[in-house]
Design an enzyme around this catalytic site. Structure first.
Site, short mmCIF file in Angstrom:
data_model
loop_
_atom_site.label_atom_id
_atom_site.label_comp_id
_atom_site.label_asym_id
_atom_site.label_seq_id
_atom_site.Cartn_x
_atom_site.Cartn_y
_atom_site.Cartn_z
N ASP A 83 -10.79 13.17 -1.87
CA ASP A 83 -11.30 14.29 -2.13
C ASP A 83 -11.22 14.95 -3.63
O ASP A 83 -10.31 14.30 -4.42
CB ASP A 83 -10.42 15.55 -1.12
CG ASP A 83 -9.16 15.51 -1.32
OD1 ASP A 83 -8.71 14.44 -1.60
OD2 ASP A 83 -8.59 16.66 -1.33
N GLU A 141 -6.47 15.62 0.48
CA GLU A 141 -5.27 15.67 -0.09
C GLU A 141 -5.00 16.98 -0.78
O GLU A 141 -3.73 17.64 -0.84
CB GLU A 141 -5.02 14.63 -1.15
CG GLU A 141 -3.63 14.38 -1.33
CD GLU A 141 -2.79 15.40 -2.35
OE1 GLU A 141 -1.78 16.22 -2.18
OE2 GLU A 141 -3.61 15.74 -3.26
N GLU A 142 -5.99 17.67 -1.31
CA GLU A 142 -5.85 18.88 -2.31
C GLU A 142 -5.80 20.29 -1.33
O GLU A 142 -6.61 21.14 -1.23
CB GLU A 142 -6.95 19.21 -3.09
CG GLU A 142 -7.24 17.72 -4.02
CD GLU A 142 -6.11 17.94 -5.18
OE1 GLU A 142 -5.50 18.76 -5.21
OE2 GLU A 142 -6.48 16.92 -6.29
N HIS A 365 -6.51 18.33 -13.13
CA HIS A 365 -7.18 19.73 -12.72
C HIS A 365 -7.82 20.51 -13.64
O HIS A 365 -8.02 21.66 -13.51
CB HIS A 365 -6.08 20.60 -11.94
CG HIS A 365 -5.80 20.03 -10.71
ND1 HIS A 365 -4.98 20.79 -9.63
CD2 HIS A 365 -5.64 18.57 -10.14
CE1 HIS A 365 -4.83 19.98 -8.75
NE2 HIS A 365 -5.04 18.74 -9.04
#
Ligand code: NI
Length: 395
Positions: A83, A141-142, A365
């Site tokens: 993801d 996962e995020e 990020h």
């Protein structure tokens, strides 16, 4: 200066272009959370073409590929996440995201590409497998904990050990960061609503100033890490958001604080939670405010078990030599922790800092995130080496 030697496996070198082009394809078409439909299809098509036993729709949109050898040896799982993040890409790369406001800014595109690369190589060794290899591609996962859904759907059934990689831009190409024990933190979330009594900014009598209360509270919360927890055990409390107030001449009646708490042990996690509650109750009483406190436990700490850690060290050293085993820890959270709670596991970092940039200038990020794609070959090589050492040469 001694030039470090990285032994990219020849089978991986042979498909380097393919691995990189898969990563770029996924990078260009990022998807969020459980909505990784295109990526999952790309993965399952690739595995089907190779002749794997493929299961789709695991953990909502995850994919499992099984490489079946004989049943005499262990079953080892290798895991990647698929993801992306809700970030508008600004990298200007030729393979930049075409999906508005969505971007692979953490390297999960690379994780998926590396694992598919390892699958391609290991297929060639299927006849020699003394055991089985399970390739796990998970969504979400995020933040949404896709791993939990994968486990519920049986992805760890009959699996003996699990390994996972995170590409890591805080480390240089050719380095592997790993340690035994805690490696990633418990990532919890809290929200605090301070309710006071508003009024005229020039007539504070009779009011309860929620801004003043929040100032005391934020300061006091920082005493937990500096004065309650053991300084040799890392913890973090961050108030990341503060909202409230109406105007310069109005005493605020409500303030909302949001933040995160990180710790490596269950004890520290509970200590932080309990101390926060005590401080909040005390401050509320002191200032006659009403304070609502919500503490939500996120991913548990990721703990590497001794046995898989030692095996990883042996295999990774064959690829990166003594550049392996920096005792690397991060206060970030990872839902790999759920797998490692169930079966022995080892999670490790593969250095991927872009070589043309200062180290740490392209953090995870961020909207200009990119990696040194050579790191994909390091990661794929370590996966292949791990399986050779444990499933092929374990007779
Ligand atoms: Ni990540």
């Amino acid at each position: 200066m001694i030039k470090m030697k990285i032994n990219i496996r020849s089978e991986v070198k042979n498909i380097a272009e393919e691995i990189i082009s898969i990563r770029r394809d996924i990078h260009k078409h990022p998807e969020l959370g459980f909505e990784v439909h295109r990526t999952a299809e790309l993965v399952s098509k690739h595995l089907n073409k190779l002749g794997f036993d493929v299961s789709t729709g695991i953990g909502k949109t995850g994919v499992i590929g099984d490489l079946i050898g004989n049943n005499d040896g262990p079953t080892i799982a290798l895991r990647a996440d698929m993801d992306a993040l809700p970030i508008q890409e600004t990298s200007n790369l030729p393979y930049s995201s075409v999906n508005e406001g969505v971007m692979h800014a953490c390297g999960h595109d690379g994780h998926t590409a590396m694992l598919l690369g390892a699958a391609t190589v290991l297929k060639q060794f299927q006849d020699t497998l003394n055991g089985n290899v399970r390739f796990i591609f998970q969504p979400a996962e995020e933040g949404d904990g896709g791993a939990r859904y994968m486990i519920e759907d049986g992805c760890l059934d009959r699996v003996d050990e699990i390994y996972g990689i995170h590409l890591w831009n805080y480390q240089k190409y050719g380095e592997v960061g790993v340690k035994e024990g805690p490696i990633l933190a418990a990532a919890d979330v809290f929200s605090i609503i301070i309710k006071g009594v508003g009024g005229h900014g020039a007539a504070p009598q009779g009011t309860v100033d929620a801004i003043l209360v929040s100032a005391h509270l934020i300061t006091a919360l920082q005493s937990i890490v500096s004065r309650n927890t053991n300084p040799l055990e890392s913890t973090v409390i961050t108030v990341g958001q503060i909202n409230g107030g109406h105007n310069f001449n109005v005493i605020a009646d409500e303030i909302v604080l949001k933040g995160t708490a990180r710790s490596y042990t269950e004890e520290n996690r509970q200590l932080i939670k309990n101390r926060m509650q005590e401080i909040i109750s005390g401050i509320a009483k002191t200032f006659s405010a009403k304070i609502d406190f919500t503490y939500t436990e996120g991913y548990p700490p990721t703990i590497n078990d001794e046995a898989p850690f030692k095996k990883l060290m042996i295999s990774a050293k064959k690829i990166v030599g003594d550049k392996c085993g920096f005792p690397y820890m991060s206060m970030g959270g990872e839902d790999f922790s759920y797998y490692a709670q169930k079966i022995p596991g080892c999670f490790f970092f593969v250095g991927s800092a872009p070589s043309n940039q200062e180290l740490r200038s392209v953090p995870h990020h961020c909207s200009h995130f990119d990696i040194d794609e050579n790191a994909l070959l390091v990661g794929a090589s370590i996966f292949v080496q791990l399986i050779e050492d444990q499933v092929i040469n374990n007779r």
